[in-house]
Design a protein around this motif. Structure first.
Motif, PDB file in Angstrom:
ATOM      1  N   SER A 126      38.738  36.095  24.863  1.00 36.88           N
ATOM      2  CA  SER A 126      37.206  35.670  24.837  1.00 36.88           C
ATOM      3  C   SER A 126      36.604  35.149  26.031  1.00 36.88           C
ATOM      4  O   SER A 126      35.419  34.910  26.088  1.00 36.88           O
ATOM      5  N   ARG A 154      36.202  36.956  28.627  1.00 34.79           N
ATOM      6  CA  ARG A 154      35.520  38.329  28.889  1.00 34.79           C
ATOM      7  C   ARG A 154      33.972  38.145  27.984  1.00 34.79           C
ATOM      8  O   ARG A 154      33.111  38.245  28.674  1.00 34.79           O
ATOM      9  N   SER A 155      34.000  37.880  26.771  1.00 32.76           N
ATOM     10  CA  SER A 155      32.917  38.069  26.011  1.00 32.76           C
ATOM     11  C   SER A 155      32.159  36.867  26.539  1.00 32.76           C
ATOM     12  O   SER A 155      30.831  36.928  26.582  1.00 32.76           O
ATOM     13  N   ALA A 190      28.349  37.243  27.665  1.00 34.52           N
ATOM     14  CA  ALA A 190      27.357  36.385  26.946  1.00 34.52           C
ATOM     15  C   ALA A 190      26.103  35.770  27.924  1.00 34.52           C
ATOM     16  O   ALA A 190      24.989  35.802  27.877  1.00 34.52           O
ATOM     17  N   VAL A 248      30.258  31.040  22.532  1.00 37.26           N
ATOM     18  CA  VAL A 248      31.162  31.961  22.231  1.00 37.26           C
ATOM     19  C   VAL A 248      32.721  31.555  22.335  1.00 37.26           C
ATOM     20  O   VAL A 248      33.242  31.833  21.538  1.00 37.26           O
ATOM     21  N   ASN A 265      35.118  30.951  19.200  1.00 36.27           N
ATOM     22  CA  ASN A 265      36.755  31.486  19.126  1.00 36.27           C
ATOM     23  C   ASN A 265      37.682  30.335  18.632  1.00 36.27           C
ATOM     24  O   ASN A 265      38.858  30.755  18.213  1.00 36.27           O
TER      25      ASN A 265
END
Ligand code: ATP
Ligand code: MG
Length: 436
Positions: free
Chosen positions: A402, A404-405, A409, A430, A434
């Motif tokens: 997460s 990375r995301s 974002a 984000v 998660n």
């Protein structure tokens, strides 16, 4: 017939180096000349890429005469003299012993070579314009020695094989591609017997390694001569040999040539002024333009068989084609743009992709996007987030996919002009999502 004219020697370091090598050889009693492409270029007033020397001296004799010599292809009689040109600078000059090639049984290279005289050395060369010698017999002038009618052919704008074309192309099939390359570069007409031999022997190009073919195609499509080169490849019947599937879809490469013409005009008019950075994307972009909307082209066995591009060039063709397939650019306007658009535009190959898109759709907004992209500050294209993975850990989150995301974002926010605090909030959102 021996024709003879003089050429002016430029006062450049490579030329001075080669002339010094010729004069040293001559001072020691060896026949020596400037040879090949440099003589041709001087005759037509182009600046030669490099200067080659041919001599009667054997490699061993050349080795003895010069202080610094590298043995590059002694079996072919080629050595490289590292010639001082003042101020501690050195210029490399290739010195080849006159030779005659033996039989060519594989259509690629001679089975053997033997040392010979100047005339035989000229007669083994490919085209008359490449078979000229020059003797730098005056301070800044050289006398051209022509045993093959190269001067007349240059004057008449004609590309012609030395000797029997069928025989010459049979010896080394790569010459089939060298012909359109030189003809396109110098605006020459391929003389009828030479052209007929190329048409008859085109399929024998299959004997030539993909690497040598790619090198020729890269040179001819990248020298600003892509249009005449493509026309010649079609006219000489070589296009179906080199790109069978492309020709099957677009006989005569009519569409491909039209796209190429548009791409070149767009490059010349665009923010880079047609001044292509040489290496990485020049050939990939041209190939993407040729492919048009056929994005699967690089995946076909035929592509690999004729175009053994190095890994990065191959990836670049695929990337440009992928970008052209994913072009959802909005109406051109000042940034910041939606994050997906910004990510598309900041790809190093986006400019090439925009040119390729323009080639297929000249009414599209591609030129404007090229201008906008060129004026886009790097700080906006690659914004500083103000934090990284270590910071996410410091905020108490466990490292994982997460991250990375979360960082993506955050970058989306920054790409759209958001503040660092908003980027941080997006990242936290984000990561929090998660956790639940
Ligand atoms: P360029 O400006 O592209 O380097 P060039 O004429 O110097 O052009 P090269 O490939 O560097 O071309 O070769 C130097 C010379 O060697 C040519 O001018 C030609 O005389 C000879 N030569 C090169 N390749 C071949 C070949 N495949 N068959 C016959 N002669 C060749
Ligand atoms: Mg050369």
């Amino acid at each position: 017939m021996t024709d003879s004219v003089t050429v002016q020697l430029p006062d450049s370091a490579p030329c001075r180096a080669a002339v010094a090598v010729v004069r040293t050889l001559r001072a020691h009693g060896h026949v020596a000349f400037l040879v090949g492409g440099c003589v041709r270029d001087l005759l037509i007033g182009r600046s030669p890429k490099d200067y080659d020397v041919a001599t009667a001296a054997r490699p061993k004799q050349v080795l003895r005469l010069f202080a610094d010599v590298v043995q590059v292809g002694v079996s072919f009689g080629v050595v490289r003299v590292r010639q001082p040109v003042g101020d501690g600078d050195i210029c490399d000059v290739e010195v080849a012993t006159f030779r005659a090639d033996g039989k060519y049984s594989d259509g690629r290279r001679p089975d053997s070579v033997r040392f010979a005289g100047a005339r035989q050395d000229v007669l083994r060369r490919d085209f008359t314009i490449n078979g000229l010698l020059a003797d730098p017999d005056r301070r800044d002038m050289a006398t051209v020695c022509d045993w093959v009618g190269g001067i007349d052919d240059l004057r008449a704008g004609r590309l012609r094989c030395i000797g029997d074309p069928v025989e010459r192309f049979g010896e080394d099939a790569l010459r089939l591609l060298r012909a359109p390359r030189f003809a396109a570069r110098f605006g020459l007409v391929v003389e009828p017997a030479t052209a007929a031999a190329i048409r008859a022997l085109g399929p024998t190009l299959a004997k030539v390694s993909a690497e040598r073919i790619t090198a020729e195609l890269t040179a001819m499509l990248g020298e600003g001569t892509a249009l005449p080169a493509l026309a010649l490849l079609v006219d000489l019947g070589l296009a179906p040999v080199v790109w069978p599937e492309l020709v099957a879809m677009d006989p005569g490469l009519r569409e491909a040539r039209l796209r190429c013409e548009r791409a070149l005009a767009e490059l010349a008019a665009g923010p880079t002024g047609g001044d292509l950075p040489r290496a990485s994307w020049q050939i990939p972009m041209t190939l993407a333009v040729l492919a048009g909307s056929d994005r699967a082209w690089p995946e076909r066995p035929e592509f690999a068989a004729t175009l053994r591009l190095n890994r990065s060039e191959f990836q670049a063709v695929r990337r440009i084609l992928a970008l052209t397939g994913a072009s959802a650019l909005p109406v051109p306007g000042p940034g910041p743009w939606p994050a997906a658009v910004a990510r598309w535009l900041r790809d190093p190959l986006a400019d090439a992709a925009l040119v390729a898109l323009h080639a297929g759709d000249p009414a599209g907004p591609w030129s404007q996007w090229r201008q906008l992209r060129a004026a886009w500050p790097a700080a906006a294209a690659f914004p500083d987030l103000g934090f990284g993975g270590d910071d996410l850990r410091a905020w108490g989150y466990a490292a994982g996919p997460s991250f990375r995301s979360a960082l993506a974002a955050a970058e989306d926010v920054r790409l759209q002009g958001g503040a660092t605090a908003d980027a941080e909030a997006a990242a936290r959102a984000v990561l929090d999502a998660n956790l639940t």
